[in-house]
Design a protein around this motif. Structure first.
Motif, mmCIF file in Angstrom:
data_model
loop_
_atom_site.group_PDB
_atom_site.id
_atom_site.type_symbol
_atom_site.label_atom_id
_atom_site.label_comp_id
_atom_site.label_asym_id
_atom_site.label_seq_id
_atom_site.Cartn_x
_atom_site.Cartn_y
_atom_site.Cartn_z
ATOM 1 N N ASN A 66 0.802 -1.224 0.000
ATOM 2 C CA ASN A 66 0.000 0.000 0.000
ATOM 3 C C ASN A 66 0.834 1.273 0.000
ATOM 4 N N SER A 67 2.148 1.147 0.170
ATOM 5 C CA SER A 67 2.987 2.345 0.245
ATOM 6 C C SER A 67 3.817 2.584 -1.015
ATOM 7 N N LEU A 68 3.704 1.693 -1.992
ATOM 8 C CA LEU A 68 4.483 1.838 -3.222
ATOM 9 C C LEU A 68 3.578 2.248 -4.389
ATOM 10 N N PRO A 69 4.095 3.051 -5.322
ATOM 11 C CA PRO A 69 3.289 3.491 -6.466
ATOM 12 C C PRO A 69 3.262 2.489 -7.621
ATOM 13 N N LYS A 167 12.838 4.126 -6.204
ATOM 14 C CA LYS A 167 13.507 3.729 -7.446
ATOM 15 C C LYS A 167 14.294 2.432 -7.242
ATOM 16 N N ALA A 168 14.965 2.304 -6.096
ATOM 17 C CA ALA A 168 15.737 1.087 -5.818
ATOM 18 C C ALA A 168 14.811 -0.128 -5.722
ATOM 19 N N ILE A 169 13.656 0.050 -5.084
ATOM 20 C CA ILE A 169 12.707 -1.064 -4.948
ATOM 21 C C ILE A 169 12.098 -1.404 -6.309
ATOM 22 N N TYR A 170 11.801 -0.391 -7.120
ATOM 23 C CA TYR A 170 11.262 -0.634 -8.462
ATOM 24 C C TYR A 170 12.261 -1.409 -9.318
ATOM 25 N N ASP A 171 13.534 -1.028 -9.254
ATOM 26 C CA ASP A 171 14.557 -1.727 -10.042
ATOM 27 C C ASP A 171 14.646 -3.202 -9.640
ATOM 28 N N GLU A 172 14.572 -3.482 -8.337
ATOM 29 C CA GLU A 172 14.586 -4.872 -7.867
ATOM 30 C C GLU A 172 13.318 -5.611 -8.307
ATOM 31 N N THR A 173 12.186 -4.892 -8.334
ATOM 32 C CA THR A 173 10.924 -5.487 -8.795
ATOM 33 C C THR A 173 11.047 -5.920 -10.250
#
Length: 198
Positions: A66-69, A167-173
């Motif tokens: 719920n906290s990520l776009p 951005k770091a979490i998106y790249d890992e995703t």
């Protein structure tokens, strides 16, 4: 010298407040596109339609959903749209995302004066995604199945801004979804090869 009336002063102050609020809200919001596999060669099945099932549990302890776009699960659901093509028989495919979680765990950081001068890794992000692809006959009887899972973890430093963290979490995703794709393709070739159109 012109003296402002009380009403004039109020209007001026209100104008300044509106300008300040506009300045505060004008920070650009990062746009994270869905991960796609359209650049890859399609996997062609001698089968009919593809049914998609969202079967993951969204209430995982420590979930960041719920906290990520962006959504790991929703992007994983797009996989058959990009990678699977069907040649049209009475058989059908069912694709299920069975796990899609991004969780956060706090790490110990340096306290006191030393901590003020230390940039510690303060958070460990764990990503896990799993999917199942079934081939069913016209009566719904399973003729074959593959399952694939991919997982990664990544630590974040306490000095990162919100934008850098996202951005770091998106790249890992994106990376973990590409891992899932490779494992699904490997499993399909190994276990469902007889149903493919070569």
């Amino acid at each position: 010298m012109k003296v402002l009336s009380i009403n004039g002063m109020r209007a001026s102050i209100a104008g300044v407040m509106v300008a300040l609020l506009a300045a505060c809200t004008s920070t650009p919001v990062a746009n994270y596109p869905d991960v796609t596999w359209r650049h890859l060669q399609p996997i062609v099945f001698a089968a009919g339609p593809v049914e998609k099932v969202a079967a993951w549990d969204s209430k995982v302890n420590g979930s960041m959903a719920n906290s990520l776009p962006f959504s790991l699960g929703k992007m994983a659901m797009n996989w058959p749209d990009d990678r699977i093509q069907t040649a049209g028989t009475s058989d059908m495919l069912r694709y299920s995302v069975t796990e899609a979680s991004i969780t956060s765990n706090a790490l110990k950081t340096t306290k006191g004066i030393k901590g003020a001068f230390t940039d510690d890794q303060s958070e460990n992000i764990e990503l896990k995604v799993a999917a199942k692809l079934e081939l069913l006959d016209a009566n719904g009887v399973q003729k074959g199945e593959v399952q694939a899972m991919a997982a990664r973890s990544h630590t974040l430093s306490e000095s990162m801004s919100v934008a850098e963290r996202e951005k770091a979490i998106y790249d890992e995703t994106a990376t973990v979804l590409m891992d899932l794709d490779r494992e699904l393709e490997r499993q399909i070739n190994a276990n469902l090869g007889r149903f493919l159109v070569r």
